[in-house]
Design a protein around this motif. Structure first.
Motif, PDB file in Angstrom:
ATOM      1  N   ARG A 163      -0.686   3.053  18.308  1.00 38.05           N
ATOM      2  CA  ARG A 163      -1.448   4.277  18.558  1.00 38.05           C
ATOM      3  C   ARG A 163      -1.875   4.988  17.280  1.00 38.05           C
ATOM      4  O   ARG A 163      -2.565   6.010  17.343  1.00 38.05           O
ATOM      5  N   TYR A 218       3.450   0.454  22.141  1.00 33.23           N
ATOM      6  CA  TYR A 218       2.503   1.566  22.183  1.00 33.23           C
ATOM      7  C   TYR A 218       2.619   2.418  20.926  1.00 33.23           C
ATOM      8  O   TYR A 218       1.604   2.791  20.316  1.00 33.23           O
ATOM      9  N   VAL A 232       3.671   7.218  25.381  1.00 31.30           N
ATOM     10  CA  VAL A 232       3.573   6.071  26.291  1.00 31.30           C
ATOM     11  C   VAL A 232       3.967   6.497  27.703  1.00 31.30           C
ATOM     12  O   VAL A 232       3.354   6.060  28.688  1.00 31.30           O
ATOM     13  N   ALA A 254      -5.655   3.397  22.337  1.00 27.99           N
ATOM     14  CA  ALA A 254      -4.473   4.190  22.697  1.00 27.99           C
ATOM     15  C   ALA A 254      -4.797   5.682  22.740  1.00 27.99           C
ATOM     16  O   ALA A 254      -4.431   6.384  23.698  1.00 27.99           O
TER      17      ALA A 254
END
Length: 558
Positions: free
Chosen positions: A411, A407, A434, A498
């Motif tokens: 992102r 993540y 996350v 994200a």
């Protein structure tokens, strides 16, 4: 009413109005010509359109006057509560609660399919990423490409594209020779060659090669002549190293469909075939005893040597052969992810694409990724225990886990430098992005479990009851998910998914604080509670779909 349906309704209103003002002005118009945007200020409505500004000149109308005509006609559309004209001709649209709320049921019923479509079904994509040399563990740059590349593949597939994940196995050239010499030196207890590779992993691989070597029943690698000994360490060492790389990627959730060996290009005649094709096209010439590609005809800053005067293939020869091989395998989109040090390489690759008769930036697209820095206790983390000079994929995963690593790496835009604060990623608080998103998903499941225990189910659905401002905002965000995913596919930017999930999680938490799914005390269960359960479950579904696109798990409990 979702954005696509509203765009179609807008087209149905605009086409006859445009035609009435100027014959032929509606020809070829589609709903895609009228993109809708979410107003930053929700007081301006649910959606906004600049259709009148775009079409005013074509139909010979004052944009604001034309916008008012559109607004008057659109206001009569089912599901539209009001339409207002603002500024020079912007159209602000507000949906009625029932039309907006109906989306919750649509999402729950669509399930994992919400956000997917087949708009890119004609794209057969070869997506090449990571492709780290088999001379050491995957460093942070490669780890970033593993996360971003796999997420991009998932996003493209969700839009109907046929995607092949490909790893270009660099098993040809000087770096492999240096690797082999480093292994031999480690085995013999000699210093690492000046241009060689160091670190504990070299000692590990050298020991494994010596133990694994067999030749006609003999197992003493030291009995070999120096050249044969180096070749044995090269062959076995590369195999062991690449097996470790593949295992690390697999544990990171990334598996490839094709592992393409660079050496095959030079042993199969692929380089000769590529040169022959370019010669047929008239783009190869001989000068100074060498064979050249006239790449300046296609925007390159200089012509490129393909075969050097000593008869050896220049580096670009492999690129020519590899690109042609991909095209001959049927791929009409070739995407290659490269590190920051390859910026200057893009121009020559696009010239190569044009020389083959293809369209640069369409048939071939290059994505450049920037550096990743890890920070712990406010200090950059510089060194791996095993690799010696670099921080590896295994180091990052060991510290924060696969989900947080993937993540964090997806992102942010891949073309910007990235600093990852390990202290933040290890926190179980909202400061950790996350955790923030995964916790929102887990909370939707907790709400659903508590609802079931309290007798709240989805036996009724009355979307007109979803009137609270946090419900309107949450529904507006849920509507955006398909468009966000489509845009991420178009721009090759998984970070947009994200960032969307973080926004959605924030809106869900606000809704949770303001709207009850379970009645207070002994109050009866009403349709508003049942309808809110639909909205809760719809949010969980979208969070789950989005996390899946990033290759991150969606836990039901945290």
């Amino acid at each position: 009413m979702n954005p696509d349906a509203l765009a179609e309704a807008l087209l149905a209103v605009i086409a006859p109005l445009a035609e009435a003002r100027r014959e032929g002005s509606s020809a070829g118009l589609t709903a895609a010509d009228f993109p809708l945007e979410r107003p930053r200020n929700r007081d301006h409505g649910d959606w906004a359109s600049n259709a009148a500004l775009k079409l005013g000149k074509a139909v010979g109308a004052n944009p604001r006057e034309f916008a008012q005509e559109i607004a008057d006609a659109l206001a009569a559309t089912d599901g539209v509560a009001s339409v207002e004209v603002a500024g020079p001709g912007f159209i602000n649209i507000r949906l009625d609660a029932a039309a907006a709320g109906a989306l919750a049921k649509t999402i729950v019923e669509a399930g994992a399919a919400y956000g997917t479509n087949d708009s890119r079904s004609d794209e057969i994509i070869n997506l090449e990423f990571v492709s780290a040399n088999p001379t050491g563990p995957i460093h942070l740059g490669g780890t970033r490409w593993a996360a971003v590349g796999d997420a991009l593949a998932r996003i493209l597939q969700s839009q109907g594209a046929q995607v092949t994940r490909e790893y270009y196995f660099n098993d040809h050239g000087a770096q492999i020779d240096r690797f082999a010499r480093s292994l031999v030196a480690a085995h013999q207890g000699d210093p690492t060659p000046e241009d060689g590779y160091g670190g504990g992993y070299i000692d590990d691989i050298a020991r494994r090669v010596a133990l694994a070597y067999t030749d006609g029943g003999a197992n003493d690698i030291d009995a070999l002549e120096p050249a044969a000994k180096q070749e044995a360490f090269r062959e076995l060492g590369v195999g062991f190293m690449f097996a470790e790389i593949k295992q690390s990627l697999h544990e990171f959730g990334v598996d490839f469909d094709v592992y393409f060996h660079e050496n095959d290009l030079h042993t199969s005649g692929a380089v000769d075939r590529a040169i022959a094709r370019l010669r047929e096209l008239g783009h190869i010439f001989e000068a100074d005893g060498a064979t050249w590609l006239r790449s300046t005809d296609f925007g390159d800053d200089k012509d490129r040597v393909v075969i050097k005067s000593d008869g050896n293939a220049a580096y670009i020869s492999g690129d020519l052969a590899y690109y042609l091989d991909k095209r001959e395998r049927g791929f009409n989109r070739c995407i290659i992810m490269l590190g920051a040090d390859h910026h200057g390489y893009v121009q020559r690759l696009m010239a190569m694409t044009a020389a083959f008769g293809d369209e640069p930036y369409v048939n071939l697209q290059i994505l450049i990724g920037q550096m990743v820095n890890l920070v712990k206790d406010g200090t950059p983390l510089r060194m791996s225990k095993r690799a010696g000079t670099i921080v590896t994929m295994e180091d990052l995963v060991e510290i924060v886990g696969v989900d947080a690593a993937r993540y964090a790496l997806t992102r942010s835009s891949a073309d910007s430098n990235l600093d990852i604060d390990l202290d933040v990623l290890q926190k179980r608080t909202n400061d950790n992005p996350v955790f923030y998103v995964q916790y929102a998903h887990a909370r939707t499941h907790n709400v659903a479990r508590n609802a079931a225990a309290s007798g709240v189910d989805r036996s009724a659905f009355a979307p007109e009851l979803l009137t609270h401002e946090t419900e309107s905002a949450l529904l507006g965000a849920l509507q955006e998910f398909p468009r966000i995913v489509a845009f991420a596919a178009e721009t090759r930017e998984p970070h947009r998914v994200a960032r969307y999930l973080e926004e959605l999680a924030g809106l869900y938490h606000k809704w949770y604080d303001n709207c009850r799914v379970i009645p207070l005390g002994d109050a009866p269960v009403e349709d508003v509670h049942r309808t809110r359960l639909w909205l809760n479950d719809a949010t969980g579904q979208v969070l789950r779909n989005g996390l899946h696109l990033l290759g991150v798990s969606a836990p039901e409990r945290m």
